[in-house]
Design a protein around this motif. Structure first.
Motif, mmCIF file in Angstrom:
data_model
loop_
_atom_site.group_PDB
_atom_site.id
_atom_site.type_symbol
_atom_site.label_atom_id
_atom_site.label_comp_id
_atom_site.label_asym_id
_atom_site.label_seq_id
_atom_site.Cartn_x
_atom_site.Cartn_y
_atom_site.Cartn_z
ATOM 1 N N MET A 175 0.824 -1.348 0.042
ATOM 2 C CA MET A 175 0.142 -0.036 -0.215
ATOM 3 C C MET A 175 0.823 1.248 -0.183
ATOM 4 S SD MET A 175 -2.760 1.055 2.542
ATOM 5 C CE MET A 175 -4.106 2.078 2.129
ATOM 6 N N ARG A 176 0.486 2.338 -0.844
ATOM 7 C CA ARG A 176 1.197 3.636 -0.719
ATOM 8 C C ARG A 176 0.220 4.599 -0.491
ATOM 9 N NH1 ARG A 176 5.670 5.363 -5.296
ATOM 10 N NH2 ARG A 176 6.948 3.955 -3.587
ATOM 11 N N ILE A 177 0.943 5.366 0.564
ATOM 12 C CA ILE A 177 0.293 6.645 0.849
ATOM 13 C C ILE A 177 0.969 7.929 0.572
ATOM 14 C CG2 ILE A 177 -0.723 7.718 2.657
ATOM 15 C CD1 ILE A 177 -0.731 4.792 4.038
ATOM 16 N N ILE A 178 0.303 8.832 -0.088
ATOM 17 C CA ILE A 178 1.091 9.865 -0.303
ATOM 18 C C ILE A 178 0.459 11.217 0.707
ATOM 19 C CG2 ILE A 178 1.353 12.036 -1.621
ATOM 20 C CD1 ILE A 178 2.677 9.423 -2.754
ATOM 21 N N VAL A 179 1.385 11.718 1.352
ATOM 22 C CA VAL A 179 1.086 12.476 2.593
ATOM 23 C C VAL A 179 1.429 13.921 2.331
ATOM 24 C CG1 VAL A 179 1.203 13.045 5.024
ATOM 25 C CG2 VAL A 179 1.748 10.623 4.260
ATOM 26 N N ILE A 180 0.409 14.962 2.446
ATOM 27 C CA ILE A 180 0.639 16.376 1.983
ATOM 28 C C ILE A 180 0.287 17.109 3.080
ATOM 29 C CG2 ILE A 180 -0.056 17.998 0.379
ATOM 30 C CD1 ILE A 180 -0.971 15.651 -1.252
ATOM 31 N N SER A 181 0.751 18.252 3.388
ATOM 32 C CA SER A 181 0.314 19.340 4.264
ATOM 33 C C SER A 181 0.588 20.601 3.901
ATOM 34 C CB SER A 181 0.924 18.852 5.353
ATOM 35 O OG SER A 181 0.745 19.698 6.631
ATOM 36 N N TRP B 167 -0.593 19.099 -8.942
ATOM 37 C CA TRP B 167 0.858 18.570 -9.446
ATOM 38 C C TRP B 167 1.200 17.386 -8.760
ATOM 39 C CZ3 TRP B 167 5.661 17.742 -7.677
ATOM 40 C CH2 TRP B 167 6.690 17.267 -8.585
ATOM 41 N N VAL B 168 1.104 17.315 -7.381
ATOM 42 C CA VAL B 168 1.584 16.266 -6.690
ATOM 43 C C VAL B 168 0.702 15.079 -6.923
ATOM 44 C CG1 VAL B 168 1.968 15.193 -4.230
ATOM 45 C CG2 VAL B 168 2.668 17.514 -4.813
ATOM 46 N N ILE B 169 -0.513 15.420 -6.776
ATOM 47 C CA ILE B 169 -1.634 14.135 -7.023
ATOM 48 C C ILE B 169 -1.538 13.755 -8.287
ATOM 49 C CG2 ILE B 169 -4.195 13.804 -7.383
ATOM 50 C CD1 ILE B 169 -3.297 14.653 -4.376
ATOM 51 N N LYS B 170 -1.223 14.452 -9.343
ATOM 52 C CA LYS B 170 -1.555 13.833 -10.846
ATOM 53 C C LYS B 170 -0.004 13.071 -11.048
ATOM 54 C CE LYS B 170 -1.423 17.634 -13.298
ATOM 55 N NZ LYS B 170 -1.372 18.637 -14.311
ATOM 56 N N ARG B 171 0.844 13.350 -10.383
ATOM 57 C CA ARG B 171 2.245 12.456 -10.391
ATOM 58 C C ARG B 171 2.193 11.439 -9.743
ATOM 59 N NH1 ARG B 171 7.919 14.687 -7.802
ATOM 60 N NH2 ARG B 171 9.166 13.215 -8.723
ATOM 61 N N HIS B 172 1.272 11.053 -8.718
ATOM 62 C CA HIS B 172 1.110 9.912 -8.309
ATOM 63 C C HIS B 172 -0.450 9.057 -8.478
ATOM 64 C CE1 HIS B 172 4.897 10.315 -5.991
ATOM 65 N NE2 HIS B 172 4.675 11.535 -5.843
ATOM 66 N N LEU B 173 -1.075 9.429 -9.232
ATOM 67 C CA LEU B 173 -2.556 9.007 -9.377
ATOM 68 C C LEU B 173 -2.471 7.516 -9.818
ATOM 69 C CD1 LEU B 173 -4.564 11.496 -11.337
ATOM 70 C CD2 LEU B 173 -5.120 10.411 -9.111
ATOM 71 N N ASP B 174 -1.464 7.053 -10.481
ATOM 72 C CA ASP B 174 -1.384 5.709 -10.795
ATOM 73 C C ASP B 174 -0.789 4.628 -9.795
ATOM 74 O OD1 ASP B 174 -2.989 6.260 -13.084
ATOM 75 O OD2 ASP B 174 -1.389 6.641 -14.179
ATOM 76 N N ASP C 183 -11.616 20.846 -4.222
ATOM 77 C CA ASP C 183 -11.553 20.892 -5.644
ATOM 78 C C ASP C 183 -11.104 19.628 -6.312
ATOM 79 O OD1 ASP C 183 -12.630 23.470 -5.334
ATOM 80 O OD2 ASP C 183 -10.852 24.515 -5.767
ATOM 81 N N ILE C 184 -9.840 19.197 -5.713
ATOM 82 C CA ILE C 184 -9.188 17.925 -6.291
ATOM 83 C C ILE C 184 -10.132 16.601 -6.069
ATOM 84 C CG2 ILE C 184 -7.516 16.182 -5.575
ATOM 85 C CD1 ILE C 184 -6.043 18.942 -7.086
ATOM 86 N N ARG C 185 -10.778 16.634 -4.962
ATOM 87 C CA ARG C 185 -11.959 15.451 -4.951
ATOM 88 C C ARG C 185 -12.960 15.454 -5.962
ATOM 89 N NH1 ARG C 185 -12.470 16.259 1.595
ATOM 90 N NH2 ARG C 185 -11.107 14.145 2.546
ATOM 91 N N CYS C 186 -13.174 16.642 -6.429
ATOM 92 C CA CYS C 186 -14.277 16.843 -7.507
ATOM 93 C C CYS C 186 -13.491 16.365 -8.667
ATOM 94 C CB CYS C 186 -14.689 18.089 -7.379
ATOM 95 S SG CYS C 186 -15.781 18.533 -6.312
ATOM 96 N N LEU C 187 -12.242 16.533 -8.897
ATOM 97 C CA LEU C 187 -11.741 16.060 -10.264
ATOM 98 C C LEU C 187 -11.491 14.593 -10.405
ATOM 99 C CD1 LEU C 187 -8.947 18.870 -10.592
ATOM 100 C CD2 LEU C 187 -11.040 18.571 -11.986
ATOM 101 N N TYR C 188 -11.156 14.067 -9.136
ATOM 102 C CA TYR C 188 -10.877 12.566 -9.140
ATOM 103 C C TYR C 188 -11.848 12.120 -8.101
ATOM 104 C CZ TYR C 188 -6.640 14.487 -11.165
ATOM 105 O OH TYR C 188 -5.786 15.192 -12.317
ATOM 106 N N PRO C 189 -13.023 11.896 -8.385
ATOM 107 C CA PRO C 189 -14.035 11.134 -7.486
ATOM 108 C C PRO C 189 -13.635 9.620 -7.150
ATOM 109 C CG PRO C 189 -15.136 11.604 -9.348
ATOM 110 C CD PRO C 189 -13.876 12.236 -9.614
ATOM 111 N N GLU C 190 -12.782 8.995 -8.255
ATOM 112 C CA GLU C 190 -12.606 7.593 -7.898
ATOM 113 C C GLU C 190 -11.596 7.464 -6.889
ATOM 114 O OE1 GLU C 190 -9.905 9.033 -10.723
ATOM 115 O OE2 GLU C 190 -12.057 9.531 -10.313
ATOM 116 N N GLN C 191 -10.642 8.484 -6.535
ATOM 117 C CA GLN C 191 -9.405 8.509 -5.646
ATOM 118 C C GLN C 191 -9.772 8.518 -4.429
ATOM 119 O OE1 GLN C 191 -6.369 7.618 -7.297
ATOM 120 N NE2 GLN C 191 -5.811 7.254 -5.170
ATOM 121 N N LYS C 192 -9.203 8.011 -3.225
ATOM 122 C CA LYS C 192 -9.456 7.906 -1.889
ATOM 123 C C LYS C 192 -8.555 9.150 -1.626
ATOM 124 C CE LYS C 192 -9.733 5.305 2.107
ATOM 125 N NZ LYS C 192 -9.535 3.853 2.824
#
Length: 161
Positions: free
Chosen positions: A1-7, A18-25, A42-51
């Motif tokens: 499992m991979r988790i990207i942590v942003i703050s 930019w960070v989200i797009k870099r790690h989507l897959d 706003d990001i959640r609206c762009l990628y509703p399938e992503q957790k």
């Protein structure tokens, strides 16, 4: 499992995206530690399938997110908070105590805008830094990999743009 942590993205949609797009897959979970939840919506609206999960930061005025979260990731508990309510600018004692009370193996916090990783007596500790307003180097975010072999985590510094 991979988790990207942003703050601490503090309104910078472009940098967060930019960070989200870099790690989507390659990512199972994106975790935002506060002070930037408006652009996260706003990001959640762009990628509703992503957790996406988040905690409330001291600058997130109108967010319904919790102040803390304890997340079960493949049997490893992660304690996540922004950090201000645990006094992380002074020391990490309250944060570590709370994470241990939650039986967490990972403690995550933001607020200081300084990236940091440590391991202490069975507890992994990470501050991913700030992706927009760093106070100790370049903008940064965190990566956590949880596998059968164990936990690996590091921060990634990125150039300013």
């Amino acid at each position: 499992m991979r988790i990207i942590v942003i703050s601490d993205s503090h309104g910078n949609f472009k940098r967060l995206h930019w960070v989200i797009k870099r790690h989507l897959d390659s990512t199972d979970l994106f975790l935002h530690l506060g002070d930037g939840l408006q652009e996260l919506e706003d990001i959640r609206c762009l990628y509703p399938e992503q957790k996406f999960l988040a905690v409330h930061g001291n600058c997130d005025r109108y967010s319904d997110e919790k102040l803390t979260r304890t997340i079960d990731c493949n049997g490893n508990l992660i304690f996540a908070c922004h950090g201000d309510i645990y006094g992380v600018k002074s020391n990490l004692d309250k944060l570590k105590a709370k994470a241990r009370m939650e039986n967490a193996s990972i403690a995550l916090y933001g607020h200081t805008h300084k990236n940091f990783t440590d391991y202490e007596d069975g507890l992994y500790i990470m501050n991913p830094g700030s992706i927009t307003l760093p106070r100790n180097g370049l903008p940064s975010y965190g990566v956590i990999d949880i596998t059968k072999a164990g936990i690996a985590m590091h921060t990634v510094e990125v150039e300013r743009f």
